[in-house]
Each structure stands twice: as structure tokens, then as C-alpha cells.
Design an enzyme around this catalytic site. Structure first.
Site, PDB file in Angstrom:
ATOM      1  N   ASP A 122      -4.407   8.406  -9.878  1.00 15.13           N
ATOM      2  CA  ASP A 122      -3.727   8.946  -8.985  1.00 15.13           C
ATOM      3  C   ASP A 122      -4.417   7.897  -7.936  1.00 15.13           C
ATOM      4  O   ASP A 122      -5.196   7.833  -7.209  1.00 15.13           O
ATOM      5  CB  ASP A 122      -3.580   9.507  -8.947  1.00 15.13           C
ATOM      6  CG  ASP A 122      -2.745  10.543  -7.389  1.00 15.13           C
ATOM      7  OD1 ASP A 122      -0.914  10.455  -7.762  1.00 15.13           O
ATOM      8  OD2 ASP A 122      -2.511   9.925  -6.255  1.00 15.13           O
ATOM      9  N   ILE A 123      -3.668   6.611  -7.046  1.00 17.15           N
ATOM     10  CA  ILE A 123      -4.350   6.403  -5.143  1.00 17.15           C
ATOM     11  C   ILE A 123      -4.710   7.356  -4.680  1.00 17.15           C
ATOM     12  O   ILE A 123      -3.853   8.696  -4.965  1.00 17.15           O
ATOM     13  CB  ILE A 123      -3.530   5.055  -5.290  1.00 17.15           C
ATOM     14  CG1 ILE A 123      -3.072   4.143  -6.617  1.00 17.15           C
ATOM     15  CG2 ILE A 123      -3.822   4.436  -4.312  1.00 17.15           C
ATOM     16  CD1 ILE A 123      -2.106   3.345  -5.753  1.00 17.15           C
ATOM     17  N   ASN A 170       0.703   3.953   2.910  1.00 13.11           N
ATOM     18  CA  ASN A 170       2.154   3.277   2.719  1.00 13.11           C
ATOM     19  C   ASN A 170       2.832   3.706   4.797  1.00 13.11           C
ATOM     20  O   ASN A 170       3.821   2.467   4.981  1.00 13.11           O
ATOM     21  CB  ASN A 170       3.188   4.493   2.685  1.00 13.11           C
ATOM     22  CG  ASN A 170       4.105   3.760   1.346  1.00 13.11           C
ATOM     23  OD1 ASN A 170       4.288   2.188   0.633  1.00 13.11           O
ATOM     24  ND2 ASN A 170       3.686   4.020   0.099  1.00 13.11           N
ATOM     25  N   HIS A 183       6.122   0.175   3.570  1.00 15.78           N
ATOM     26  CA  HIS A 183       6.537   0.285   1.938  1.00 15.78           C
ATOM     27  C   HIS A 183       6.388  -1.383   1.074  1.00 15.78           C
ATOM     28  O   HIS A 183       5.671  -1.465  -0.006  1.00 15.78           O
ATOM     29  CB  HIS A 183       8.010   0.490   1.958  1.00 15.78           C
ATOM     30  CG  HIS A 183       8.104   1.756   0.781  1.00 15.78           C
ATOM     31  ND1 HIS A 183       7.511   2.704   0.813  1.00 15.78           N
ATOM     32  CD2 HIS A 183       8.815   0.995  -0.314  1.00 15.78           C
ATOM     33  CE1 HIS A 183       7.833   3.160  -0.682  1.00 15.78           C
ATOM     34  NE2 HIS A 183       8.662   1.955  -1.398  1.00 15.78           N
ATOM     35  N   ASP A 226       3.107  -1.474  -2.017  1.00 17.45           N
ATOM     36  CA  ASP A 226       4.483  -2.399  -2.950  1.00 17.45           C
ATOM     37  C   ASP A 226       3.428  -3.348  -3.754  1.00 17.45           C
ATOM     38  O   ASP A 226       2.836  -3.152  -4.706  1.00 17.45           O
ATOM     39  CB  ASP A 226       5.917  -2.606  -3.447  1.00 17.45           C
ATOM     40  CG  ASP A 226       7.020  -1.856  -2.802  1.00 17.45           C
ATOM     41  OD1 ASP A 226       6.412  -0.555  -3.139  1.00 17.45           O
ATOM     42  OD2 ASP A 226       8.052  -1.929  -2.755  1.00 17.45           O
ATOM     43  N   GLU A 268       2.711   6.939  -7.072  1.00 15.82           N
ATOM     44  CA  GLU A 268       1.434   5.482  -7.970  1.00 15.82           C
ATOM     45  C   GLU A 268       0.814   6.310  -8.568  1.00 15.82           C
ATOM     46  O   GLU A 268      -0.674   6.470  -8.393  1.00 15.82           O
ATOM     47  CB  GLU A 268       0.788   6.007  -5.965  1.00 15.82           C
ATOM     48  CG  GLU A 268       1.178   7.101  -5.245  1.00 15.82           C
ATOM     49  CD  GLU A 268       0.254   8.590  -5.371  1.00 15.82           C
ATOM     50  OE1 GLU A 268       1.119   9.641  -6.651  1.00 15.82           O
ATOM     51  OE2 GLU A 268      -0.598   8.234  -5.458  1.00 15.82           O
TER      52      GLU A 268
HETATM   53  P1  GH3 Z   1      -3.553  11.756  -3.557  1.00 11.67           P
HETATM   54  O1  GH3 Z   1      -5.548  10.725  -2.427  1.00 11.67           O
HETATM   55  O2  GH3 Z   1      -4.088  13.475  -2.856  1.00 11.67           O
HETATM   56  O3  GH3 Z   1      -3.320  11.574  -4.215  1.00 11.67           O
HETATM   57  O4  GH3 Z   1      -3.552  11.369  -1.935  1.00 11.67           O
HETATM   58  P2  GH3 Z   1      -1.551  10.403  -1.823  1.00 11.67           P
HETATM   59  O5  GH3 Z   1      -1.265  10.921  -0.105  1.00 11.67           O
HETATM   60  O6  GH3 Z   1      -1.860   9.716  -2.301  1.00 11.67           O
HETATM   61  O7  GH3 Z   1       0.039  11.621  -2.256  1.00 11.67           O
HETATM   62  P3  GH3 Z   1       0.953  12.210  -1.814  1.00 11.67           P
HETATM   63  O8  GH3 Z   1       1.465  12.611  -3.398  1.00 11.67           O
HETATM   64  O9  GH3 Z   1       1.136  12.998  -1.049  1.00 11.67           O
HETATM   65  O10 GH3 Z   1       1.898  10.540  -1.908  1.00 11.67           O
HETATM   66  C1  GH3 Z   1       1.853   9.561  -2.244  1.00 11.67           C
HETATM   67  C2  GH3 Z   1       2.964   8.383  -1.420  1.00 11.67           C
HETATM   68  O11 GH3 Z   1       2.911   7.314  -3.099  1.00 11.67           O
HETATM   69  C3  GH3 Z   1       3.796   8.951  -1.499  1.00 11.67           C
HETATM   70  C4  GH3 Z   1       4.774   7.326  -0.816  1.00 11.67           C
HETATM   71  O12 GH3 Z   1       4.670   7.106   0.264  1.00 11.67           O
HETATM   72  C5  GH3 Z   1       4.055   6.550  -2.357  1.00 11.67           C
HETATM   73  N1  GH3 Z   1       5.213   6.107  -2.811  1.00 11.67           N
HETATM   74  C6  GH3 Z   1       5.147   6.402  -4.033  1.00 11.67           C
HETATM   75  N2  GH3 Z   1       5.684   5.801  -4.930  1.00 11.67           N
HETATM   76  C7  GH3 Z   1       6.090   4.659  -4.516  1.00 11.67           C
HETATM   77  C8  GH3 Z   1       6.253   3.216  -4.631  1.00 11.67           C
HETATM   78  O13 GH3 Z   1       6.883   2.856  -5.642  1.00 11.67           O
HETATM   79  N3  GH3 Z   1       6.452   2.772  -3.791  1.00 11.67           N
HETATM   80  C9  GH3 Z   1       5.640   2.718  -2.432  1.00 11.67           C
HETATM   81  N4  GH3 Z   1       5.503   1.930  -1.310  1.00 11.67           N
HETATM   82  N5  GH3 Z   1       4.855   3.346  -1.957  1.00 11.67           N
HETATM   83  C10 GH3 Z   1       4.824   4.803  -2.878  1.00 11.67           C
HETATM   84 MG    MG Z   2      -2.272  10.240  -4.700  1.00 12.35          MG
END
Ligand code: GH3
Ligand code: MG
Length: 306
Positions: free
Chosen positions: A177-178, A185, A190, A194, A221
Site C-alpha cells: 500500500d502506498i 492526491n 488526481h 495516476d 493504491e
Molecule cells: P496510508 O499511508 O495509511 O495508506 O494513507 P493513505 O492516504 O495512502 O490511505 P487512504 O486509504 O486514506 O487513501 C487512499 C487514497 O488513494 C484515496 C484516494 O485519493 C487515492 N486513490 C485511490 N484510487 C486512486 C486512483 O485510481 N487514482 C488516484 N489518483 N488516486 C487514487
Molecule cells: Mg495508502
């Protein structure tokens, strides 16, 4: 490559007679890339090589390994099972033809070779193969990053889990996980997010080398990596390689509370399946390990061995 700029299809022609190979190659080489094999062994090697053929024209009667056996072996191997096989035979009785088709051949051409018939049948089967390949790609590939999607991951997870249960071999799984991607973002937008996902996906995919290993994008992510027949030692080594590979991308992440650039957290787990145990058990363990890595400060991995 766009749909209108298709690469030339490759046809593998298998026959124990050099003259027959010549005749059939001459018929096909204008429209296709043609490879030839003079026996079954060679055919099997070429079929599972790095650039597999799109279609195989297979002579039935050959010394040592006949066409039926070659076909059966192609169909047994998951790497070659999807390549359409057309039998080419001078025997045209019903039984022979039925046997060929029952082994998984898609068609049966009778010798002597009539060029227009061979060309037409090959063209039809190549078109079908292309449609199937496209459908396969659309249903199993993540549209943003080009790596495998969750559907392929789930299919392979269950398949490999069953295989590991039968063989009682260890299987490893990495949940990835990122870190702080929401903040990324929010700051870079966005489209920027990506681009980051694409780069991370490519860096992760470049870490695996075995043909059975699989890296997939499982959600926004979140990524996962399946490592069949891999023990905890090998899996941990690869997990650290992945972490380092993403760090080495040096993608600026100005809003990250933990690091100045994009990082990932990983949870890795290894298990030998117990009887009737669902594959979800492995996923849950990897997720729990990932959660620990997040809590412990991110940009790290936690291993859980059962
Ligand atoms: P953590 O270190 O705890 O993982 O925090 P986090 O911010 O990475 O985790 P969180 O689950 O709160 O947020 C994930 C974010 O990923 C939410 C959304 O903005 C972004 N995201 C999800 N899918 C996509 C996508 O397909 N494209 C883009 N650009 N962003 C995405
Ligand atoms: Mg994350």
C-alpha cells in the site's frame, strides 16, 4: 500498439518432412512470421519459448512423438494451452479427425495442402485468437497501470493455493500500500496521483522474475504480489527489494508526514495450506502484517510466518 497496428502473427509449422515444411511455409510467409519445427520436441520448445506462436499447424504422423502427443502436451501446459492447434494430416478418416479434435485441436486440415484453404482457415483462426487475446487482456489487466487486475489476482490466488495444498509447498503473499497517498492526491491532483500509481506499479512488476510470480493492482493504491513455491526467506528478500525499488524512484511527496518522497508499506506472509483452508486466510495474514508496518512508521515491511 493501437488496434489498427497489429504486429504480424507468428505461425509455428510442425512436420517431420522438410519438403512439407517448405510447402506450408511458402503458403503462409507472405502474411505471417513463420517458424518451423522438424519434430515434436522442437515444437514443444518453440511453443513455450519467450515469443510463443499465435497458432500451430501440426502434422499428425511423425516418428518418435506423433502430433497427438504433441497436442496433448501443449494442452497440459498452462503456458501453451491457449495456442490454437490445427492438425494437418493425410489421413482423412472420421476417427482420426475426431481424435485430434478431442485432444483440443481447433481444426483439421487434410493433405495434400491446398494453399487457398490453408490460408483461409489460418486467417479465420488468427482472427479468433486475436479477439480472445483482446478479451483476456481487457478482463484481466488494470486499465491504468497495465499490470494484472484484481480479477486475475483472485483467479491465480485460488489456483495456486489449491496447487500448494496438493503439493504441500509453501506459498507467499505480499500486501502493498502506498503511504499517505491521499495527501499525495490532494497536493498533486488526481492526474498526478495516476502517474505515481503507474510508476509504482512498474517498479513493483520489475522486481519479480519467475513466470509464476504475479504482481497486481487490487484497488486504488493497493497492490499485491503472489509468490507460489516461495518460502519466507525468499519472500522477505523480494519484499525488501520492492520497498527499496519504490524508494529509489525518488518521487517527491512534499506533503508526506513521514518521508519527503513516495514510499510503500508491505506485509508479507508465507503458509503451507492446511486441508480445506480458504486462500483468504493468507490474504488476511498479509493484510494484518501490512497494518503493523503502517503502525510501525511506514516505508517498511513486516513478515508473518505461520
Ligand atoms: P496510508 O499511508 O495509511 O495508506 O494513507 P493513505 O492516504 O495512502 O490511505 P487512504 O486509504 O486514506 O487513501 C487512499 C487514497 O488513494 C484515496 C484516494 O485519493 C487515492 N486513490 C485511490 N484510487 C486512486 C486512483 O485510481 N487514482 C488516484 N489518483 N488516486 C487514487
Ligand atoms: Mg495508502
Amino acid at each position: 500498439m493501437g488496434p489498427l497496428m497489429q504486429a504480424q502473427a507468428t505461425i509455428l509449422v510442425v512436420d517431420d518432412s522438410p519438403e512439407n515444411l517448405q510447402v506450408i511455409s511458402a503458403v503462409l510467409k507472405q502474411d505471417y512470421k513463420v517458424k518451423v519445427a522438424i519434430n515434436g520436441e522442437r515444437a514443444l520448445a518453440l511453443a513455450s519459448a519467450a515469443e510463443p506462436p499465435d497458432l500451430i499447424l501440426l502434422d499428425v504422423m511423425m516418428p518418435d512423438m506423433d502430433g497427438y502427443e504433441v497436442c496433448a502436451r501443449l494442452k497440459q501446459n498452462p503456458a501453451t494451452a491457449g495456442i490454437p492447434v490445427l492438425f494437418v494430416s493425410s489421413r482423412d478418416d472420421e476417427e482420426d479427425e475426431a481424435r485430434g479434435l478431442s485432444l483440443g485441436a481447433i481444426d483439421y486440415i487434410v493433405k495434400p495442402i491446398r494453399p487457398s484453404i490453408v490460408q483461409a482457415r489460418v486467417r479465420n483462426h488468427i482472427e479468433l485468437k486475436r479477439s480472445r487475446d483482446l478479451l483476456e487482456r481487457l478482463t484481466t489487466q488494470d486499465h491504468l497501470t497495465g499490470i494484472s487486475n484484481r480479477r486475475r489476482f483472485d483467479d491465480r490466488l485460488h489456483l495456486e493455493w489449491q496447487r500448494a495444498a496438493r503439493a504441500q509447498t509453501p506459498m507467499s503473499l505480499i500486501a502493498i500500500d502506498i503511504d499517505h497517498f491521499k495527501a499525495y492526491n490532494d497536493h498533486y491532483g488526481h492526474p498526478g496521483g495516476d502517474q505515481c500509481l503507474i510508476q509504482v506499479a512498474q517498479a513493483l512488476a520489475a522486481c519479480v522474475t519467475r513466470p509464476t510470480d504475479l504482481v497486481a493492482r487490487c484497488g486504488g493504491e493497493e497492490f499485491a504480489c503472489l509468490l507460489p513455491s516461495t518460502d519466507s526467506c525468499g519472500a522477505s528478500r523480494l519484499t525488501e527489494q520492492m520497498r527499496a525499488a519504490v524508494e529509489a524512484l525518488c518521487l517527491e511527496h512534499a506533503q508526506s508526514p513521514t518521508h519527503g518522497h513516495v514510499t510503500i508499506s508491505l506485509g508479507v506472509t508465507t503458509a503451507i495450506p492446511q486441508t480445506d483452508e480458504p486462500a483468504q486466510a493468507l490474504v488476511d495474514m498479509a493484510d494484518a502484517a501490512l497494518y503493523e508496518a503502517k503502525s510501525a512508521g511506514r516505508n517498511r515491511f513486516v513478515a508473518r510466518i505461520r
